[in-house]
Design an enzyme around this catalytic site. Structure first.
Site, PDB file in Angstrom:
ATOM      1  CD  GLU A 284      -3.318   0.586   1.928  1.00  0.00           C
ATOM      2  OE1 GLU A 284      -3.605  -0.615   2.099  1.00  0.00           O
ATOM      3  OE2 GLU A 284      -3.956   1.509   2.437  1.00  0.00           O
ATOM      4  CD  GLU A 287      -2.779   0.919  -4.233  1.00  0.00           C
ATOM      5  OE1 GLU A 287      -2.775   0.405  -3.085  1.00  0.00           O
ATOM      6  OE2 GLU A 287      -3.748   0.848  -5.003  1.00  0.00           O
ATOM      7  CB  CYS A 304      -7.589  -3.077   6.015  1.00  0.00           C
ATOM      8  SG  CYS A 304      -6.049  -2.357   5.533  1.00  0.00           S
ATOM      9  CB  SER A 324      -5.504   0.712  -1.177  1.00  0.00           C
ATOM     10  OG  SER A 324      -4.588  -0.347  -1.305  1.00  0.00           O
ATOM     11  CE  LYS A 363     -11.022  -8.449   7.498  1.00  0.00           C
ATOM     12  NZ  LYS A 363     -10.333  -7.932   6.305  1.00  0.00           N
ATOM     13  CD  GLU A 366     -11.688  -9.279   3.059  1.00  0.00           C
ATOM     14  OE1 GLU A 366     -11.986  -8.378   3.860  1.00  0.00           O
ATOM     15  OE2 GLU A 366     -10.536  -9.712   2.922  1.00  0.00           O
ATOM     16  CD  GLU A 371     -14.470  -9.545  -5.864  1.00  0.00           C
ATOM     17  OE1 GLU A 371     -15.365 -10.423  -5.878  1.00  0.00           O
ATOM     18  OE2 GLU A 371     -14.600  -8.476  -5.246  1.00  0.00           O
ATOM     19  CB  CYS A 510     -10.134  -4.225  14.022  1.00  0.00           C
ATOM     20  SG  CYS A 510      -9.743  -3.837  12.317  1.00  0.00           S
TER      21      CYS A 510
END
Lengths: 589, 179
Positions: A284, A287, A304, A324, A363, A366, A371, A510
């Site tokens: 990151e 990037e 994230c 990102s 999550k 996710e 993907e 988190c």
């Protein structure tokens, strides 16, 4: 300016003085330490006054008053515990209970349910009003959140947290009278709604009307399957909170005990999501530096937090190019386990079962994104468990985590810098990125590792950071999506310019995730005191590490040399990056 | 370095979503909502807008409610929460002609129940339902404020006073012809 007006009153015969505007509930708590029972009230949410459990007697007023919503007045005489008010409160609670399933023995919240606790403390020992009860099916369409409207007491805390804290407004009361229930628009399934799966409704619910979808059975099964090589990874925030489930004081780091517990449960390898948190920073920061050099798609938005990614895809799709492209640390780790690690160990990736312990319900969503599918149609992350589910598994196995010796993560995917630990708290990802970016830009590590300016104890923070004499970065940190909106709207309108914005869906980051333990005694969800303790645990771990910058993690350097090649290179892109897409229905912001 | 981006390059779906929403309503209603959306508190205009939509379509359909949410920028959960709370709003299509039978005290005493029974028999539906041909919906209502004419039946905006069960077929026939 005039001084704040003070009000004199008596509570349970004790004269007290409080500022004008104080509610009865606040006055009783602040001055007498009396916590008046409550269900719908939450100090961080707007006042609703619907449950009526907090009623008190006020001299001269011919009806009982809800202490959460009534402000004190001069000369007020309040009784919080007269026999009459105790009886009234118990009656009110009994009426709620009699429209509630008698399922405590089999309920996932048995033992930490506010309704159940209140029934005990208010002395409900029998059920008197046995009548008609509302009936609704359990709604399990979402991979992360289960909605059980029969257990709902219509306190509206989920509705308010979804609207006021997260700005999602997915939930509202639908219908009227006996059929009133909390649901997304049209009474739709959660899966068909604008739900971003952050799980704050689960945290806010005083009963079990919203609970997490459980994946622990699948994990038990994999652990018992001799043909499976079961690998676990644990997110940065877990070590700061898992101890709470075993009576450890909030804010007690439990990294070593956590590792030992996971090994006892039977996992073949215990890896650390921290490792890929470091990797995320390398990718990151690379990037960011590229975009910065080319003045391209700034601000960079961190990616994230899967609740935030879901929010972006539904509410701010126009900002997708700014996000990102780095996968989250969880998905990077799962990807590496099924490619690099499986190859290194000579194991067929099909026989590897990856479990991620996450502070998060989103999550789970996710993990099953297409993907991140494997070539054989499986998932790179086979199961994502919340901290709550892990606590259940450890207890269910008969282990007391608090009594365990410390263990060490397995290599090679277990070593991490202190920068990775702080991923678990708001501002941490940005601070970790700044530690590396400052070094790359200036050619030497920053003199001070702590970027305390971005440690946002509040929900929103904008700072200008001087990297060197020629360069100042304008950064934003937000947690709780209602806060993020304030920054994102300015980005969309072009009103303000930023270089990087860290967005975490959950309040506090988190550590306040939708999968974290229900608050221990004396704390509530969204409680800044609790969040600060959890954050301190992570900052303490960071401070005590020798390596505190991701780019100095030797295991990461070795991985690039041995396998990944260049940061941002082709292999890195294939295994560590992703893309996003707008989703419908589009959210109203 | 390579970039992974959305392949279609059309991330910003705001206009497309708005256009879809507009297509679900009449231009007049869209103009009305846009006027309301300019209000400092658009959410306080929600009930007005829903009135307008139901006034035109006879009920609030899913597509229309979603369109109202997008154009007024009020969360859809709130729109349907309001629509399902108020008795006035209907989520199902109603018949071309709405028949309301007053079952208030005065009408009831003067025999409204027998009139109501006859209406249900002739139409083959219960209260709250619509005939299969979509012509009639039947509603029970409380006092309509014309107790002197009890028992009263209201069809559309027309009030029929002093009703007897035997007058029912003729009235229904009149509207069937009108359709």
């Amino acid at each position: 300016m005039s001084q704040q007006q003070m009000i004199n009153l008596t509570i349970d015969g004790v004269p007290v003085t409080v500022p004008k505007g104080t509610t009865i509930m606040q006055a009783a708590e602040q001055k007498l330490g009396v916590k008046i029972p409550r269900l719908c009230h939450h100090p961080k949410l707007s006042i609703q006054g619907s449950c009526r459990v907090c009623v008190v007697e006020v001299k001269g007023v011919p009806f009982y008053m809800a202490s959460c919503s009534v402000q004190v007045w001069e000369g007020m005489e309040i009784q919080t515990n007269s026999p009459a008010i105790r009886q009234a409160r118990r009656d009110i609670l009994e009426l709620l209970l009699d429209n509630h399933p008698r399922a405590c023995l089999t309920c996932v919240r048995d033992g930490n349910c506010e309704l159940q606790n209140l029934a005990y403390t208010l002395g409900v020992r029998e059920r008197l009003f046995d009548g008609e009860r509302k009936r609704f099916p359990i709604e399990k369409s979402s991979v992360s959140i289960v909605r059980d409207a029969e257990k709902c007491i219509l306190c509206g805390r989920c509705v308010r947290v979804c609207a006021e804290v997260q700005g999602v407004h997915n939930l509202s009361q639908q219908g009227r009278g006996f059929t009133t229930h909390v649901a997304p628009a049209h009474g739709d399934k959660m899966d068909d709604s604008v739900c971003i799966q952050c799980g704050q409704c689960i945290n806010a619910c005083p009963t079990a009307a919203f609970v997490g979808h459980s994946d622990s059975d699948r994990v038990w099964k994999a652990l018992g399957d001799p043909t499976k090589h079961v690998v676990v990874q644990t997110a940065p925030a877990i070590r700061a909170t898992v101890g709470e489930g075993f009576g450890m004081a909030p804010g007690t780091p439990a990294t070593g005990k956590l590792v030992t517990a996971l090994r006892r449960l039977g996992f073949d390898r215990v890896f650390d999501t921290n490792f890929t948190a470091d990797l995320t920073i390398i990718e990151e920061a690379t990037e960011f530096l590229n975009r910065f050099k080319n003045n391209d798609r700034l601000p960079l938005l961190t990616s994230c937090s899967p609740g935030w990614v879901n929010f972006m895809e539904r509410f701010y799709p126009e900002l997708i190019p700014n996000a990102s492209s780095c996968r989250s640390p969880m998905s990077m780790m799962s990807s590496l386990i099924k490619s690099y690690y499986a190859k290194k160990e000579g194991i067929d990736p099909k026989d590897v079962f990856v479990v991620a312990i996450m502070p998060c319900t989103a999550k789970k969503f996710e993990a099953q994104r297409p993907e991140f599918a494997t070539p054989d149609g499986g998932q790179e992350t086979d199961a994502s468990l919340t901290t709550r589910e892990l606590i259940f598994m450890i207890k269910s196995y008969g282990i007391d985590l608090a009594e365990l010796e410390d263990g060490e993560f397995d290599s090679p995917l277990g070593a991490s810098s202190g920068a990775a630990d702080i991923f678990g708290t708001t501002g941490g990802v940005l601070e970790a990125a700044l530690r590396m970016a400052a070094e790359v830009i200036n050619g030497e590590p920053p003199a001070q590792m702590e970027f305390v300016e971005v440690r946002a104890v509040e929900g929103l923070r904008v700072r200008e950071l001087k990297v060197n004499n020629d360069l100042t970065l304008r950064v934003g940190v937000s947690n709780g999506l209602q806060n993020a909106k304030k920054l994102l709207d300015k980005v969309v309108s072009g009103e303000e310019v930023f270089h990087i914005i860290e967005v975490m869906a959950c309040p506090g980051g988190c550590i306040g995730g939708g999968g974290q333990p229900y608050p221990p005694r004396g704390y509530t969800i969204l409680d800044p005191k609790l969040l600060a303790k959890r954050a301190k645990a992570l900052y303490t771990i960071d401070l005590n590490k020798d390596v505190r910058s991701s780019n100095h993690n030797p295991a990461i350097k070795a991985l690039y040399d041995e396998f990944l090649g260049e940061p941002g290179g082709e292999t890195a892109h294939r295994l560590l990056h992703t893309h996003y897409q707008p989703r419908l229905p589009r959210g109203i912001r | 370095m390579s970039h992974h981006e959305c392949c279609c390059g059309c991330n910003d779906n705001r206009e497309a979503v708005r256009e879809n929403a507009k297509a679900a309503l009449t231009p007049e209603i869209v103009a009305f909502i846009e006027e309301c959306a300019a209000d400092a508190h658009p959410e306080s205009q929600l009930i007005r807008v829903l009135h307008r939509v139901q006034g035109h379509y006879g009920h609030l359909g899913r597509e229309q409610m979603d369109a109202v949410a997008q154009l007024l920028q009020v969360p859809a959960s709130k729109v349907t929460g309001v629509a399902t709370f108020y008795h006035f709003f209907r989520l199902e299509p109603r018949g071309k002609f709405m028949i309301s039978v007053c079952l208030g005290t005065a009408c009831y005493v003067k025999g409204a129940e027998r009139v109501a029974d006859r209406l249900q028999e002739e139409l083959g539906i219960h209260f709250g339902e619509t005939t299969k041909d979509g012509l009639f919906s039947l509603n029970a209502t409380r006092c309509v404020g014309t107790c002197g004419l009890a028992p009263v039946v209201v069809v559309e905006d027309k009030v029929y006073g002093g009703m007897t069960p035997d007058q029912v077929p003729a009235i229904l026939e009149k509207y069937t012809k009108k359709a």
